[in-house]
Design an enzyme around this catalytic site. Sequence first.
Site, PDB file in Angstrom:
ATOM      1  N   CYS A  98       0.854  -1.186   0.000  1.00  0.00           N
ATOM      2  CA  CYS A  98       0.000   0.000   0.000  1.00  0.00           C
ATOM      3  C   CYS A  98       0.892   1.240   0.000  1.00  0.00           C
ATOM      4  O   CYS A  98       1.779   1.367   0.824  1.00  0.00           O
ATOM      5  CB  CYS A  98      -0.895  -0.011   1.230  1.00  0.00           C
ATOM      6  SG  CYS A  98      -1.763   1.531   1.499  1.00  0.00           S
ATOM      7  N   CYS A 102      -3.695   7.254  -1.690  1.00  0.00           N
ATOM      8  CA  CYS A 102      -5.005   7.294  -2.355  1.00  0.00           C
ATOM      9  C   CYS A 102      -6.108   7.773  -1.418  1.00  0.00           C
ATOM     10  O   CYS A 102      -7.101   8.341  -1.874  1.00  0.00           O
ATOM     11  CB  CYS A 102      -5.344   5.920  -2.922  1.00  0.00           C
ATOM     12  SG  CYS A 102      -5.502   4.662  -1.660  1.00  0.00           S
ATOM     13  N   THR A 189      -4.115   5.236   7.659  1.00  0.00           N
ATOM     14  CA  THR A 189      -3.034   4.828   6.767  1.00  0.00           C
ATOM     15  C   THR A 189      -2.136   6.011   6.382  1.00  0.00           C
ATOM     16  O   THR A 189      -2.625   7.040   5.942  1.00  0.00           O
ATOM     17  CB  THR A 189      -3.638   4.195   5.497  1.00  0.00           C
ATOM     18  OG1 THR A 189      -4.430   3.092   5.888  1.00  0.00           O
ATOM     19  CG2 THR A 189      -2.561   3.750   4.536  1.00  0.00           C
ATOM     20  N   GLU A 256      -0.453   2.011   9.834  1.00  0.00           N
ATOM     21  CA  GLU A 256      -1.650   2.720  10.303  1.00  0.00           C
ATOM     22  C   GLU A 256      -1.470   3.257  11.720  1.00  0.00           C
ATOM     23  O   GLU A 256      -0.643   2.751  12.486  1.00  0.00           O
ATOM     24  CB  GLU A 256      -2.870   1.784  10.271  1.00  0.00           C
ATOM     25  CG  GLU A 256      -3.506   1.628   8.894  1.00  0.00           C
ATOM     26  CD  GLU A 256      -2.706   0.795   7.916  1.00  0.00           C
ATOM     27  OE1 GLU A 256      -1.889  -0.028   8.366  1.00  0.00           O
ATOM     28  OE2 GLU A 256      -2.889   0.971   6.703  1.00  0.00           O
ATOM     29  N   HIS A 291     -12.950   5.328  -3.131  1.00  0.00           N
ATOM     30  CA  HIS A 291     -11.942   4.482  -2.504  1.00  0.00           C
ATOM     31  C   HIS A 291     -12.088   3.014  -2.931  1.00  0.00           C
ATOM     32  O   HIS A 291     -11.098   2.310  -3.107  1.00  0.00           O
ATOM     33  CB  HIS A 291     -12.034   4.626  -0.987  1.00  0.00           C
ATOM     34  CG  HIS A 291     -10.726   4.374  -0.306  1.00  0.00           C
ATOM     35  ND1 HIS A 291      -9.527   4.806  -0.815  1.00  0.00           N
ATOM     36  CD2 HIS A 291     -10.415   3.702   0.839  1.00  0.00           C
ATOM     37  CE1 HIS A 291      -8.546   4.428  -0.023  1.00  0.00           C
ATOM     38  NE2 HIS A 291      -9.057   3.737   0.981  1.00  0.00           N
ATOM     39  N   TYR A 295      -9.405  -0.525  -5.523  1.00  0.00           N
ATOM     40  CA  TYR A 295      -8.879  -1.811  -5.067  1.00  0.00           C
ATOM     41  C   TYR A 295      -8.611  -2.834  -6.177  1.00  0.00           C
ATOM     42  O   TYR A 295      -7.818  -3.750  -5.991  1.00  0.00           O
ATOM     43  CB  TYR A 295      -9.796  -2.391  -3.981  1.00  0.00           C
ATOM     44  CG  TYR A 295      -9.427  -1.851  -2.609  1.00  0.00           C
ATOM     45  CD1 TYR A 295      -9.567  -0.504  -2.309  1.00  0.00           C
ATOM     46  CD2 TYR A 295      -8.901  -2.682  -1.637  1.00  0.00           C
ATOM     47  CE1 TYR A 295      -9.198  -0.004  -1.076  1.00  0.00           C
ATOM     48  CE2 TYR A 295      -8.534  -2.195  -0.391  1.00  0.00           C
ATOM     49  CZ  TYR A 295      -8.685  -0.860  -0.120  1.00  0.00           C
ATOM     50  OH  TYR A 295      -8.314  -0.368   1.110  1.00  0.00           O
ATOM     51  N   CYS A 298      -4.759  -1.168  -7.233  1.00  0.00           N
ATOM     52  CA  CYS A 298      -3.578  -1.346  -6.374  1.00  0.00           C
ATOM     53  C   CYS A 298      -3.363  -2.815  -5.990  1.00  0.00           C
ATOM     54  O   CYS A 298      -2.249  -3.337  -6.072  1.00  0.00           O
ATOM     55  CB  CYS A 298      -3.688  -0.468  -5.129  1.00  0.00           C
ATOM     56  SG  CYS A 298      -5.125  -0.777  -4.097  1.00  0.00           S
ATOM     57  N   GLU A 442      -6.317  -6.421   5.198  1.00  0.00           N
ATOM     58  CA  GLU A 442      -6.423  -5.090   4.587  1.00  0.00           C
ATOM     59  C   GLU A 442      -7.362  -5.160   3.378  1.00  0.00           C
ATOM     60  O   GLU A 442      -8.173  -4.264   3.158  1.00  0.00           O
ATOM     61  CB  GLU A 442      -5.036  -4.595   4.185  1.00  0.00           C
ATOM     62  CG  GLU A 442      -4.924  -3.070   4.094  1.00  0.00           C
ATOM     63  CD  GLU A 442      -5.532  -2.491   2.846  1.00  0.00           C
ATOM     64  OE1 GLU A 442      -5.458  -3.144   1.811  1.00  0.00           O
ATOM     65  OE2 GLU A 442      -6.075  -1.369   2.912  1.00  0.00           O
TER      66      GLU A 442
END
Lengths: 498, 104
Positions: A98, A102, A189, A256, A291, A295, A298, A442
């Site tokens: 990650c 974003c 994050t 995080e 968001h 996924y 990434c 995650e």
Amino acid sequence: MMNGKEYIESLRKYNPTIYFMGKKIESAVDEPMFFPHIHAAAMTYELAFDPRYEDVMTAESHLTGEKINRFTHIHQSVDDLVKKVRMMRLLGQKTATCFQRCVGFDALNALYITTYNIDKKHNTEYHQNFLEFLKHVQKNDLMCVGSMTDVKGDRSLRPHQQKDPDLYVHVVERREDGIVVRGAKAHQTGAVNSHEVIVMPTRALGPEDKEYAVSFAVPIDAEGLINIFSRQTNDTRRLDGDIDCGNAKYGIVGGETLMIFDDVFVPWERVFMCGEYDFAGELVETFATFHRQNYGGCKVGVADVLIGATALLAEYNGVAKASHIVDKLTEMIHLAETCWCCSLACSYEGYKTPSGAYVPNPMLANITKLNVTRFPYEWSRLAQDIAGGFVITTPSEKDLRNPETRKLIEKYMKGVEGIAVEDRLRMFRLVENLSVGAQLPESMHGAGSPQAQKIMIWRRGNVEMKKELAKIIAGIKKDEHFIKLTGVDEEEFFKKMR
Amino acid sequence: MPLKVGIKYCGGCNPTYHREDVEKAIRSEFKNAIFYYLSEKDLHCLEMPGVLVLINGCKKGCVSSVRWEENCESESIRIFRIDEKAELEDLISELREILTENSC
């Protein structure tokens, strides 16, 4: 724009309050436990300067006409939405983790749209406040934490019903020059290596929750803002060399924090919502759509690395040509590319909002994310199946470096001829990093847990229309086109056949 | 002169509501209007004065008002676009205003 190195140095200008493992961290940039996360975020800056990637990594600001890092851009077209997910996949491939940036990017876009809508209804000036903030972010190429998830306390109670009112971030004081907020956000994050924090409510709110309908931005080192950095699986391996981590350069997941707002002051010009509870749900849904769009970009980029690592291990183990191995690798590719299809589809089906900014198709964005709560578990299972048990039983780097044990490891950990034992060990560790650790939860919970997606999918699923379609096909409801096809209505057509 | 209302539907691949309800509502509201359907071939020869209603089945809005406006030769054509059922009420009241203007 800043390059990667300049970004890392820029963090030195901030003095955030961070705690980790019982001590206060004096300098995030110099803390070895944070290095991989910082490097991963720095990649979002560095690739913007590489001519091979600048087309997806940069954009033209619609506010100033300047060339900007795409992570600070407001989507002006469907092409921008598509380039966003292309950028996500690219960065997943380059970092295998990650890269954190974003969340703030999505917060910027969601707030651009929602502040415009709030002003239109309530005659407020939040959009102008937001535009000034956005210019600041674009001009200085800042990294923002998108801060949404409250700690929530008892999930069966609404914010105002909680015994402790601080379990959702809320306004505790309104002053002439601004507001004071208190509460905490979970899973933040990239917080320890960001410049700014953008706070949004975590759920739809009613009139009793008015003080919880608050959105604002503050610098990461604002007074009263405290970050407690979270532990991760096998996290201290990063202090033991560069093999055992699997991905020593860029780490695992985002890094995080538990972020506490201990009476943080926010000047009015940094406030984007204050009491407009009727827009809390819209802001959450818009942010979630942006968001969840990501996924299939990434995570698929990360999966590309895992597939490569798994295929290499099959070679190192001497089983690359076995048909079941090829079949399993093909299945991994199929699962990953399915998620990619979803991200592309929700982007191509995106549309213009009244603000002028574009948003992905919300239904398809939720489908994307729901698939990512499942498929990475399956492609990880296949990776572990192909790689074998050494994924979790490989000797340590320290034993490989110890002359007494090195020769034993080199003799007994050997695979096919021509492959160095250390390379084989590195690949086992990489597969471990990508398929055993924090990547999986995650995928499950990042951008919202599966049930959050199912709620939105059900709400937008238009089952009533589907029932109508079924009635027409089953002959319960009149089919207006059938008579045109046959010249007679259904009743008459089928009477002849009875 | 009765109001002339041209209707252009999107392709209807996966509408989020019954697009026909929009047409039905407009027809029942403006009983004296003359209705006609438009297709892509009419894009470059819009000369008929009146109103054009673009009915999209979802927010993707495949029938773009910008595209029709750019090709609209007559300034007396007013173009409206609807992408979801929630916009129907506003559409009807805007059409009512036009009807009032016309009758003046």
